[in-house]
Write an enzyme that holds these catalytic residues in place. Structure first.
Site, short mmCIF file in Angstrom:
data_model
loop_
_atom_site.label_atom_id
_atom_site.label_comp_id
_atom_site.label_asym_id
_atom_site.label_seq_id
_atom_site.Cartn_x
_atom_site.Cartn_y
_atom_site.Cartn_z
N TYR A 50 41.41 37.06 53.19
CA TYR A 50 42.45 37.84 52.50
C TYR A 50 43.77 37.87 53.27
CZ TYR A 50 39.30 39.61 48.84
OH TYR A 50 38.47 39.73 47.75
N PHE A 58 46.71 48.13 50.95
CA PHE A 58 45.27 48.22 50.73
C PHE A 58 44.45 47.27 51.62
CE2 PHE A 58 46.99 45.35 47.42
CZ PHE A 58 46.25 44.20 47.65
N ARG A 86 38.84 33.53 35.45
CA ARG A 86 39.72 34.70 35.52
C ARG A 86 39.65 35.53 34.23
NH1 ARG A 86 42.59 35.15 39.93
NH2 ARG A 86 44.22 36.48 39.08
N THR A 92 42.32 42.88 37.35
CA THR A 92 41.91 43.35 38.70
C THR A 92 41.42 44.79 38.66
OG1 THR A 92 43.57 41.89 39.67
CG2 THR A 92 42.72 43.65 41.08
N ARG A 103 34.51 42.73 35.09
CA ARG A 103 35.05 43.94 35.74
C ARG A 103 34.98 45.16 34.85
NH1 ARG A 103 39.85 40.49 38.53
NH2 ARG A 103 38.90 40.20 40.58
N ASN A 113 35.78 46.00 42.61
CA ASN A 113 35.92 45.48 41.25
C ASN A 113 34.96 44.33 40.92
OD1 ASN A 113 37.17 43.54 42.78
ND2 ASN A 113 39.10 43.52 41.66
N HIS A 116 35.51 38.35 42.64
CA HIS A 116 36.77 37.68 42.97
C HIS A 116 36.73 36.28 42.40
CE1 HIS A 116 40.07 35.90 45.29
NE2 HIS A 116 39.25 34.87 45.44
N GLU A 127 39.78 28.25 49.33
CA GLU A 127 38.70 29.24 49.34
C GLU A 127 37.33 28.57 49.36
OE1 GLU A 127 41.26 32.80 47.16
OE2 GLU A 127 39.56 31.92 46.10
P1 CMP Z 1 40.68 40.15 44.58
O1 CMP Z 1 40.77 39.26 43.38
O2 CMP Z 1 39.49 39.93 45.44
O3 CMP Z 1 42.00 39.98 45.47
C1 CMP Z 1 42.47 41.02 46.32
C2 CMP Z 1 41.70 42.28 46.16
O4 CMP Z 1 42.31 43.44 46.68
C3 CMP Z 1 41.53 42.60 44.69
O5 CMP Z 1 40.66 41.67 44.09
C4 CMP Z 1 41.05 44.05 44.75
O6 CMP Z 1 39.65 44.14 44.93
C5 CMP Z 1 41.70 44.57 46.05
N1 CMP Z 1 42.67 45.62 45.82
C6 CMP Z 1 42.58 46.87 46.28
N2 CMP Z 1 43.63 47.59 45.91
C7 CMP Z 1 44.44 46.79 45.19
C8 CMP Z 1 45.69 46.97 44.55
N3 CMP Z 1 46.33 48.13 44.57
N4 CMP Z 1 46.23 45.90 43.90
C9 CMP Z 1 45.60 44.70 43.90
N5 CMP Z 1 44.39 44.48 44.49
C10 CMP Z 1 43.82 45.52 45.14
#
Ligand code: CMP
Length: 140
Positions: A50, A58, A86, A92, A103, A113, A116, A127
């Site tokens: 990440y 976050f 997606r 998200t 989700r 959530n 990914h 990735e």
């Molecule tokens: P993911 O697709 O794994 O990519 C980044 C992750 O950050 C996202 O899914 C969420 O699980 C997490 N996340 C936590 N808070 C936020 C936020 N405010 N906005 C976007 N992603 C978030």
């Protein structure tokens, strides 16, 4: 065009015994599993994965969450696999995700959530190679 994407079934979904149901949704959507394994991420692995988010507020919580339990990582293949996965995942934020998405069904919060998926062809390559060697991918 046939392409590949990278997926993580996240700790909340694995802990809630939703792994099987999520894999079934992936298969029912017509995507093929080319590689899959359960792993527990180390902190450096989660931080590296990440890294693009490291300045976000976050980030710290996200890393803690992602190392809180095992995850299931996979390579998925299909026609337009990146966008299709997606769409199958949904927004998200599970509260904003459409009916019938992973989700919406299994996400607990914007952080927890359930899954990914790569956001584009370049990130998909990065990735997949972060977690899988070519020897681990079926048919290669
Ligand atoms: P993911 O697709 O794994 O990519 C980044 C992750 O950050 C996202 O899914 C969420 O699980 C997490 N996340 C936590 N808070 C936020 C936020 N405010 N906005 C976007 N992603 C978030």
């Amino acid at each position: 065009t046939t392409e590949r994407t990278f997926s993580i079934i996240k700790p909340d979904a694995v802990a809630a015994k939703q792994t099987g149901a999520i894999i079934q949704m992936i298969l029912d959507a017509g995507l093929t599993v080319k590689a899959m394994k359960m792993i527990r991420l180390t902190r450096p692995q989660a931080e590296g994965f990440y890294a693009v988010h490291k300045e976000r507020p976050f980030f710290k919580d996200l890393v803690e969450y992602m190392i809180s339990g095992p995850v299931v990582v996979s390579c998925l293949e299909g026609d337009n696999a990146i966008i299709r996965y997606r769409e199958l995942m949904g927004a998200t934020d599970p509260a904003k995700a459409a009916e019938g998405t992973i989700r919406k069904k299994f996400g607990k919060s914007i952080e927890a959530n359930a899954c990914h998926g790569s956001d584009g062809p370049d990130t998909a390559k990065v990735e997949m190679s972060y977690f899988f060697s070519s020897l681990e991918i079926v048919g290669e």
